[in-house]
Write a protein that holds these residues in place. Structure first.
Motif, short mmCIF file in Angstrom:
data_model
loop_
_atom_site.label_atom_id
_atom_site.label_comp_id
_atom_site.label_asym_id
_atom_site.label_seq_id
_atom_site.Cartn_x
_atom_site.Cartn_y
_atom_site.Cartn_z
N SER A 1 0.81 -1.22 0.00
CA SER A 1 0.00 0.00 0.00
C SER A 1 0.84 1.27 0.00
O SER A 1 0.38 2.34 -0.41
CB SER A 1 -0.91 0.02 1.23
OG SER A 1 -0.11 0.15 2.41
N ASN B 1 1.54 2.76 2.62
CA ASN B 1 1.04 3.58 3.73
C ASN B 1 1.75 3.23 5.04
O ASN B 1 1.72 2.09 5.49
CB ASN B 1 -0.46 3.35 3.93
CG ASN B 1 -1.28 3.94 2.82
OD1 ASN B 1 -0.89 4.92 2.21
ND2 ASN B 1 -2.42 3.33 2.54
N VAL B 2 2.33 4.26 5.66
CA VAL B 2 2.84 4.09 7.03
C VAL B 2 1.91 4.77 8.03
O VAL B 2 2.17 4.81 9.22
CB VAL B 2 4.27 4.66 7.19
CG1 VAL B 2 5.27 3.80 6.43
CG2 VAL B 2 4.35 6.11 6.75
N ALA C 1 -3.80 2.04 10.58
CA ALA C 1 -3.52 0.73 11.17
C ALA C 1 -2.63 -0.09 10.24
O ALA C 1 -2.59 0.15 9.03
CB ALA C 1 -4.84 0.00 11.41
N ASP D 1 -1.28 -2.60 7.64
CA ASP D 1 -1.97 -3.19 6.50
C ASP D 1 -1.02 -4.03 5.64
O ASP D 1 -1.36 -4.40 4.51
CB ASP D 1 -2.64 -2.10 5.65
CG ASP D 1 -1.64 -1.15 5.03
OD1 ASP D 1 -0.43 -1.24 5.35
OD2 ASP D 1 -2.05 -0.30 4.22
N ASP E 1 5.60 -0.59 8.50
CA ASP E 1 4.18 -0.72 8.14
C ASP E 1 3.36 0.38 8.80
O ASP E 1 2.48 0.99 8.15
CB ASP E 1 3.70 -2.11 8.58
CG ASP E 1 2.26 -2.41 8.19
OD1 ASP E 1 1.48 -1.49 7.92
OD2 ASP E 1 1.90 -3.61 8.17
N ALA E 2 3.60 0.64 10.09
CA ALA E 2 2.78 1.60 10.84
C ALA E 2 3.52 2.05 12.08
O ALA E 2 4.50 1.42 12.50
CB ALA E 2 1.45 0.94 11.23
CA LIG Z 1 1.06 0.19 6.54
#
Ligand SMILES: [Ca+2]
Ligand SMILES: [Ca+2]
Length: 182
Positions: free
Chosen positions: A42, A44-45, A48, A50, A148-149
């Protein structure tokens, strides 16, 4: 009836503060800046975990350039018991190291130290202010951490103006309800 309304209002106020203090996990909301990072999945950092995010290198291992990025938290993070910030990393090994810096204003940053994919539970220690920004920077020339997050475990203890406004609305609603009953 007056006593009951006041008791309810007090309970609401306590509830709001408790909710504010225990609203974990508080995920990063915005990617503020980045350089020499590479997207996977994704990309995305924020939000939640993912399974996708950014790894801290301009290329696959070894990184040609060491990556760095900064995320912000709309709910400022505070210092509580135990770990305050957790970096969610994928396919983790101890040599995926990175510096963690925190800031209240995205201007002055405090280096909390070097952490890693397997040493990812971070205490804010003596950092005094609320943490609204977190910057990670790769410190390994061999590998890159796969982020990741990020999330905080505690909201800063000062209630947001919005929380106070909600409390005010709640009290106004109670007063209106009481007037209707009279
Ligand atoms: Ca992520
Ligand atoms: Ca990894």
């Amino acid at each position: 009836m007056r006593v009951n309304i006041l008791s309810l209002a007090a309970a609401m106020a306590v509830g709001l503060f408790v909710t504010t203090a225990q609203a974990a996990p508080i995920y990063a909301d915005t990617l503020v800046a980045s350089s020499n990072v590479t997207s996977f999945g994704s990309g995305n950092v924020t939000g939640a975990p993912d399974g996708g995010g950014l790894f801290l290198g301009s290329t696959f291992d070894p990184p040609a350039q060491l990556g760095t990025f900064t995320v912000s938290f709309a709910t400022p993070l505070g210092n509580g018991a135990g770990a305050d910030l957790v970096v969610v990393e994928l396919v983790s090994s101890a040599n995926e190291t990175f510096n963690v810096e925190v800031s209240s204003d995205n201007v002055l940053y405090t280096l909390l130290g070097e952490f890693s994919a397997t040493n990812n539970q971070i205490d804010f220690g003596s950092f005094g202010g609320p943490v609204s920004y977190v910057r990670l920077t790769n410190t390994s020339s061999a590998v890159s951490a796969d982020i990741d997050a990020l999330y905080g475990n505690f909201a800063a203890s000062v209630p947001e103006p919005g929380t106070l406004a909600l409390l005010g609305l709640g009290l106004a609603g109670l007063a209106a309800s009481r007037r209707r009953k009279q």
